[in-house]
Structures are given as C-alpha cells and as structure tokens.
Design a protein around this motif. Structure first.
Motif, PDB file in Angstrom:
ATOM      1  N   ASN A 264       0.674  -1.232  -0.078  1.00 56.27           N
ATOM      2  CA  ASN A 264      -0.001  -0.009  -0.130  1.00 56.27           C
ATOM      3  C   ASN A 264       1.057   1.311   0.004  1.00 56.27           C
ATOM      4  O   ASN A 264       0.569   2.389  -0.706  1.00 56.27           O
ATOM      5  CB  ASN A 264      -1.023  -0.117   1.251  1.00 56.27           C
ATOM      6  N   ARG A 322      -8.342  -4.962   3.573  1.00 52.55           N
ATOM      7  CA  ARG A 322      -8.611  -5.200   2.364  1.00 52.55           C
ATOM      8  C   ARG A 322      -8.023  -6.792   1.832  1.00 52.55           C
ATOM      9  O   ARG A 322      -8.482  -7.248   0.864  1.00 52.55           O
ATOM     10  CB  ARG A 322      -8.039  -4.223   1.167  1.00 52.55           C
ATOM     11  N   HIS A 531     -10.184   6.195  -2.486  1.00 52.15           N
ATOM     12  CA  HIS A 531      -9.214   5.965  -3.587  1.00 52.15           C
ATOM     13  C   HIS A 531      -9.690   6.507  -4.955  1.00 52.15           C
ATOM     14  O   HIS A 531     -10.778   6.311  -5.167  1.00 52.15           O
ATOM     15  CB  HIS A 531      -8.910   4.253  -3.756  1.00 52.15           C
ATOM     16  N   PHE A 533      -8.924   6.102  -9.259  1.00 49.68           N
ATOM     17  CA  PHE A 533      -8.617   5.106 -10.072  1.00 49.68           C
ATOM     18  C   PHE A 533      -8.715   6.116 -11.615  1.00 49.68           C
ATOM     19  O   PHE A 533      -9.612   6.668 -11.772  1.00 49.68           O
ATOM     20  CB  PHE A 533      -9.142   3.803 -10.430  1.00 49.68           C
ATOM     21  N   VAL A 537     -11.915  -0.507 -12.633  1.00 53.27           N
ATOM     22  CA  VAL A 537     -11.501  -1.077 -11.348  1.00 53.27           C
ATOM     23  C   VAL A 537     -11.888  -2.238 -10.770  1.00 53.27           C
ATOM     24  O   VAL A 537     -13.304  -2.438 -11.076  1.00 53.27           O
ATOM     25  CB  VAL A 537     -11.820   0.124 -10.200  1.00 53.27           C
ATOM     26  N   PRO A 541     -11.349  -5.365  -3.762  1.00 57.04           N
ATOM     27  CA  PRO A 541     -10.412  -4.458  -3.322  1.00 57.04           C
ATOM     28  C   PRO A 541      -9.117  -4.914  -2.974  1.00 57.04           C
ATOM     29  O   PRO A 541      -8.073  -4.245  -2.745  1.00 57.04           O
ATOM     30  CB  PRO A 541     -10.968  -3.926  -1.830  1.00 57.04           C
ATOM     31  N   TRP A 544      -6.368  -3.985  -5.311  1.00 58.83           N
ATOM     32  CA  TRP A 544      -6.243  -2.599  -5.576  1.00 58.83           C
ATOM     33  C   TRP A 544      -4.723  -2.033  -5.570  1.00 58.83           C
ATOM     34  O   TRP A 544      -4.339  -1.079  -5.974  1.00 58.83           O
ATOM     35  CB  TRP A 544      -7.058  -1.662  -4.809  1.00 58.83           C
ATOM     36  N   THR A 547      -2.947  -2.195  -8.484  1.00 56.66           N
ATOM     37  CA  THR A 547      -3.746  -1.965  -9.681  1.00 56.66           C
ATOM     38  C   THR A 547      -2.763  -0.653 -10.466  1.00 56.66           C
ATOM     39  O   THR A 547      -2.741   0.208  -9.811  1.00 56.66           O
ATOM     40  CB  THR A 547      -5.342  -1.453  -9.437  1.00 56.66           C
ATOM     41  N   HIS A 550      -4.129   3.038 -10.258  1.00 52.30           N
ATOM     42  CA  HIS A 550      -4.499   3.804  -8.887  1.00 52.30           C
ATOM     43  C   HIS A 550      -3.700   5.046  -9.018  1.00 52.30           C
ATOM     44  O   HIS A 550      -2.526   5.226  -9.481  1.00 52.30           O
ATOM     45  CB  HIS A 550      -3.861   2.748  -7.986  1.00 52.30           C
ATOM     46  N   THR A 553      -4.653   7.912  -2.768  1.00 51.97           N
ATOM     47  CA  THR A 553      -5.499   7.701  -1.552  1.00 51.97           C
ATOM     48  C   THR A 553      -5.541   8.947  -0.819  1.00 51.97           C
ATOM     49  O   THR A 553      -4.439   9.666  -0.527  1.00 51.97           O
ATOM     50  CB  THR A 553      -4.842   6.476  -0.758  1.00 51.97           C
ATOM     51  N   ARG A 611     -13.349   4.999  -5.328  1.00 55.41           N
ATOM     52  CA  ARG A 611     -13.642   3.606  -4.551  1.00 55.41           C
ATOM     53  C   ARG A 611     -13.422   4.173  -3.098  1.00 55.41           C
ATOM     54  O   ARG A 611     -12.495   4.675  -2.710  1.00 55.41           O
ATOM     55  CB  ARG A 611     -13.003   2.482  -5.016  1.00 55.41           C
TER      56      ARG A 611
END
Length: 659
Positions: A264, A322, A531, A533, A537, A541, A544, A547, A550, A553, A611
C-alpha cells in the motif's frame, strides 16, 4: 531469495506470520544484572518532581536522520534498538515507560505529570487534532520522547565493560537523536517504502554490552505488559496484546501483515510525494497548512494540509482489512491507539521535519487565533487557541509553566535539526539563502513527482549545452519536451516522467490538476480511505494495491464508533489527491492530448473512478456518504528554472464536481 526482496513478495506474509507466532519467546536484552532495580530508583525520582522538557537537549544541536541513514551508524543503531527495547520493557506505571509516553496521545486517558483534564473531557487524550496547534503540540511531545530515549541510551552506553568499546558507545550516545521515516521518498532499489528494520522481522540480533542476543524487535511491535483491558474499552483492542498492522483477523490469533502495508505504501509513494511538493510550494499560510479542519469558504487552493497528509500515512501504515475478510485496520489507523505502534514516532518525526522545512520557506507565517474544532484532555471545544495556549502536558520549567507555540517556534531550542537546515539556527535567522537551501532539497528529494522537475532539467541542459545539452523545441509558441528525456534506467516506481508526445508546457507554464476532497471525519464511524483510479477498477479490493490505474489515496484518520472519547460527528475535514503525474503519463501514452482544461475535463469525466473502503475492508458505495464532495480543480503554474526555486502557483479554479 534475499530478505530485502521478500518485503515486496507475497511470501513475506507467511514468513512474518510464522515468525510472529513465536514473538512471545523473545524478550528484552539480558545485561547480566537486575536492570529493573535501577529503573525503579529513576521512576521514584521522576514522580517527586515535574518532568521538564528541557531546552537544548543533551549534547547541543544534533541531526535527526532518516531511519535508513541512522542504521548505517552501527553504534548508534545498536543503542537505538537497546534504548527502545528498555523503554518498552519498563514498568508501565512509569510515566517515562513506552506505555507512559505513548499513552499521552490517547488511551488510557490518564492524567500525566499531574496535568488534569478539563471537566467533561476525561475520555480523550492530550493531542490536539484538527487544530492550529496540531504541528506545534507534537513538537514538545517528540522532544519529551527524544529526551527520555536519549537519557536511557546514555545509561546503556555506560554498561559496556570499561575500555575502548565503552568509550565508543558513549561518544555515539552523546550525539544521538531520534530518526524520521521518509515515506514520500522513493526507497533504495529493491526495497520498500516500509523499511525492513520496521516491518521485516519480529526479532532482531543486537550486539550489546553482554554480547550478541536475539530480542523482540522494538520497531516491529509493542507488547502490552500487561494489557489493560478496561482502558481499551472494547474488542478487539481489549484482547490484542500486541500492536498490529493490517491485522489478519479480529480474533486473539491476529497477526500483522506488513507485506500488505508495504504494498500500500509503495503504491502511494508518488502521490504522497506530489502532495508534499505541493504543500511546500503552494501553502504559505500557516492556518491552512497546519490542520485538516475544512472551512466552507476556503479557497480552492487550500484543501490539503500537513495534518491531512499525516492522516493518510496513518491509515496506510495501520493497514486495513482489504487483504483479509472480517478484519480491520491496525493500531496506527485509529486515533486513540495509534501512538503505541513504534512506527508512530518515526512518522511524526517526519511530520516535524516537514514542518521545520516549511518554516524556513515561510518564516513570517505562524499561529493565528482559531477556535478548537475538537476537545482534548485539557482543551474545550470552541476554546480559542493561539500562540500562548499551553501545549499540555509538557512543562518548559520546573515552575510548571508549559511550552507554547511561541516558545517551540525555533526547533533548535530543543536540541535538534535536520540535514536540510544544517547550520541554521531557526526561523529568527531565516534568509533568502536558507529558503534556497530548503528549495534545493525539496526539488531533489520530491521534485520528481512534478512536471516542474522536467523544466528544471531542460533549463539546466540549456545552460550546459556546450556539454551536450539541448534547446527546448518550440512549436507554435508551445514548449514540447524531446523524447530523450525519457530515461529507461529510471527506477520502476519513480514518478519522474517526460512525455514522448503531446503538450505539457506552454512557455514556462504548465497546469496542475488536483482532486479536492471534503467529508465528515466520522462519516463511517471509523477510519476509511478514498481511492481514485483512472480506468476500470476491480470489484475485489484485495487487488487495488497492485492496480496500475490507481492514482492516489486520501485517508480519513478517525475513531471507532464504539469509542467513548471525543465527539467528532460534526467535524468536516478536507484533503487532496493530485492528478497531474497520472495525467502526464496519459499524455505520454497518447491517451490525452494535453493538460489543458478541455482535454483533461473530457478525459476525467470518462475515466476517473472513486472507490471507498473502510478499515475493516468493506467497500462502501459513494452514495452512502452524503457529506462527501470531490471537486476537480486546476491551476496554471510557473515552473522553476533552477533547483533554488519552487513553482509559483496561479489562482486555483474549479473544473467540475466529480459525481
């Protein structure tokens, strides 16, 4: 596979989880004598007099280093680990134990240093959130922690057998200062933003006064000794005996999943760097820079803040559910429990570093009176806070007078500084040279997140064209950047990017695009993340973090709905997610013609997706959050020509509301 590579590997979850099962078998360092007897005498002395956060610290003004830099100094690193460990194994009733110091922030809502609560505020901590005092309150808090750790380290250094080794460690101890964790800087090749020393293993081998021993890693977690289930109010906090990051379950067998935290953080480092670069270049007013309380009439260029950026890192470091169903975020993601996690002080030292650098850029802007949006242990909601408001519970003198925002303004008075400000003695001596020095550091460390870095590079090449530089190509008065700026050997996670086609610059100007976000802090009765994107998507989750579309955040750092502390239900907060770097990449790929409004707005309306996920991993439909607003805004920005300058922003205007 080497350990440095494992931090990015799915295998790390298994390795760390397995090691975590054995965490209980690792304890503190065995010095060969009863350390607790010596500590009891120290505690008894502390309880007889006010604990003063002293001016100057020990050893004069010394550097706070980035944690990876400190790790290169083997002697100081050994002392740091031993000092943290000793604090964590000190009796929790001591006000200077790990539990005592970290408990100032939130839970267990106990009087510290004899500084009692304002009537009605007994069920919250001393920390001032969503307040103009947010940056200044944490300064003496960090200084207190640093003072206690420094004193502990001095003591430990004397426990080496008499001789060369003892002398060496005493010299290392004399210049020790707490480290910071730079979560906005691209990490060394092959490593994660989350340092291995923090998330790699629950134990560490340390070569102390009695030789090499394996002990519990004091940066990985803190184990309560014992857990005060009454103070922690509700499950799972009242049965989690160890601090956790991205917990695997809500049960007693929950484990930390640092690999998910690392993913993350790595995914968001470019976005964090962009936000930091923008804060430095476009937030010259202390009131808007300092805290996240949203003002309805705020101008569209001031939605972000130091506190909002801080909140996002809290959520990322605490992790969420997640990756695991029926789980929730770890201690760092929840206000009342966050300070117990050892990463808390690394994070907040970074926040203080940002604050100190910002002061060098804007020396004349400081605290102006503002009503407190939230109560603290000693502050009532609605109370006017200003430069003279006591930063409780931190005593500046033995007569029980407190530090204030006025007295902490010069950070060197507390005995530390940062490399970007070396040789400078605080804001009173701020000069053009100081600001130039700070700007150079900002451009070198964080400028790659902005198109400004492309312009600086091109201007530098023009000045050195006799050594192979090139002129800017001009087509119809517009500046296009030639393809040789594309560097194939750039780090894979670097946000530095030069478009191969399309228009980014017009003359010496470009457009910044930002998503301004505002929402009620307790909209979901707990922490959550928003989030953004570009493109499709996944509904899952758990994917993510990897992804490609992205963008960034924004974390909302909140409290559990069951927590009986401060009422934050009324509070609106704001923050941002920068879009520019992602859009430059689209210009590069040919999906977008330019950064001009007609092109960008049409593209974003089709492709920008929102999201929302709670800390327990549950995805929330946007329609369920009535207070959420997202405004897409842009500004024409004049690019700097040298590293000594920062971008100059024009008026920020609204493009459209994202629905």
């Amino acid at each position: 596979m080497e350990l440095t590579a494992l931090l990015r590997s799915p295998l790390l979850l298994v390795i760390i989880s397995s090691a975590h099962l054995a965490l209980g078998q690792y304890g503190s360092y065995n010095y060969g004598f009863d350390v607790t007897r010596r500590l009891r005498r120290q505690v008894a002395q502390q309880q007889q007099q006010p604990l003063v956060v002293v001016r100057g610290g020990g050893g004069g003004v010394q550097l706070r280093q980035e944690i990876r830099q400190l790790e290169q100094n083997q002697d100081q690193w050994t002392l740091y680990i031993l000092g943290l460990s000793l604090m964590q194994f000190t009796d929790q009733t001591s006000p200077t134990s790990w539990y005592g110091i970290t408990g100032i922030h939130g839970i267990p809502h106990k009087t510290w240093g004899g500084v009692g609560p304002t009537p009605g505020n007994e069920d919250t901590g001393y920390c001032t959130h969503s307040s103009v005092l947010f940056p200044t309150w944490h300064r003496p808090y960090l200084a207190l922690y640093e003072q206690v750790l420094y004193s502990t380290i001095q003591m430990i250094a004397t426990w080496w057998p008499e001789g060369e080794a003892r002398q060496r460690y005493m010299e290392a101890a004399a210049t020790f200062r707490i480290p910071y964790w730079d979560w906005a800087l691209n990490p060394p090749t092959g490593q994660s933003v989350l340092p291995l020393s923090v998330g790699g293993s629950p134990y560490v081998d340390v070569n102390g006064p009695s030789g090499v021993q394996r002990i519990a890693n004091p940066l990985f977690s803190f184990t309560f000794k014992p857990l005060n289930a009454t103070a922690f109010l509700q499950a799972p906090w009242d049965y989690w005996t160890t601090t956790l990051r991205s917990p695997t379950t809500n049960n007693t067998d929950a484990l930390s999943n640092n690999s998910q935290v690392a993913l993350n953080l790595d995914q968001n480092v470019a976005s964090l760097s962009q936000r930091l670069y923008i804060l430095f270049s476009n937030y010259g007013n202390y009131s808007t820079f300092s805290n996240n309380a949203w003002i309805p009439l705020i101008n569209d260029g001031s939605y972000d803040s130091l506190e909002a950026l801080h909140d996002t890192v809290h959520n990322l470091a605490g992790g969420g559910g997640r990756d695991q169903p029926n789980s929730q975020g770890g201690h760092m993601a929840y206000i009342p429990y966050s300070a117990f996690d050892p990463i808390f002080f690394l994070h907040h030292t970074m926040i203080d570093r940002i604050f100190a650098i910002w002061q060098a850029l804007y020396p004349n802007s400081w605290v102006t009176p503002q009503e407190a949006a939230l109560p603290s242990f000693t502050t009532a909601r609605g109370q006017v806070q200003d430069v003279t408001t006591p930063l409780t519970p931190f005593f500046a003198n033995s007569d029980r007078t407190f530090w204030t925002s006025a007295t902490v303004r010069d950070h060197t008075q507390l005995g530390y500084t940062y490399a970007e400000l070396v040789g400078k003695s605080g804001v009173s001596n701020a000069t053009r040279e100081v600001r130039s020095q700070a700007s150079r550091a900002i451009n070198r460390l964080y400028g790659a997140s902005s198109p400004a870095s492309l312009f600086i590079r091109e201007m530098t090449a023009r000045r050195n064209r006799d050594q192979g530089g090139h002129r800017i190509s001009r087509l119809n008065g517009k500046v296009t950047l030639p393809p040789y700026f594309k560097s194939d050997d750039s780090p894979a996670n670097s946000s530095a990017h030069t478009p191969r086609s399309g228009v980014v610059f017009v003359g010496n100007q470009y457009r910044e695009w930002i998503a301004n976000i505002y929402v009620k802090k307790q909209a979901l009765n707990g922490p959550f993340s928003i989030h953004l994107f570009l493109g499709d998507v996944s509904n899952n989750p758990t994917t993510w973090a990897s992804t490609l579309g992205h963008v960034g955040t924004m974390g909302v750092f909140a409290s559990d709905a069951r927590y009986g502390g401060m009422d934050m239900s009324h509070l609106d907060i704001s923050g941002t997610i920068p879009l520019t770097t992602a859009l430059v990449n689209k210009v590069d790929s040919g999906e977008l013609s330019s950064l001009e409004p007609l092109d960008v707005e049409r593209y974003l309306r089709r492709n920008l997706k929102t999201r929302i996920v709670r800390a327990d991993g549950k995805v929330i439909e946007r329609e369920r959050i009535d207070s959420l607003g997202i405004r897409i805004v842009s500004s024409v920005v004049r690019a700097p020509e040298t590293e000594d300058e920062l971008p100059v922003w024009g008026r920020v205007g609204v493009g459209f509301h994202l629905t």
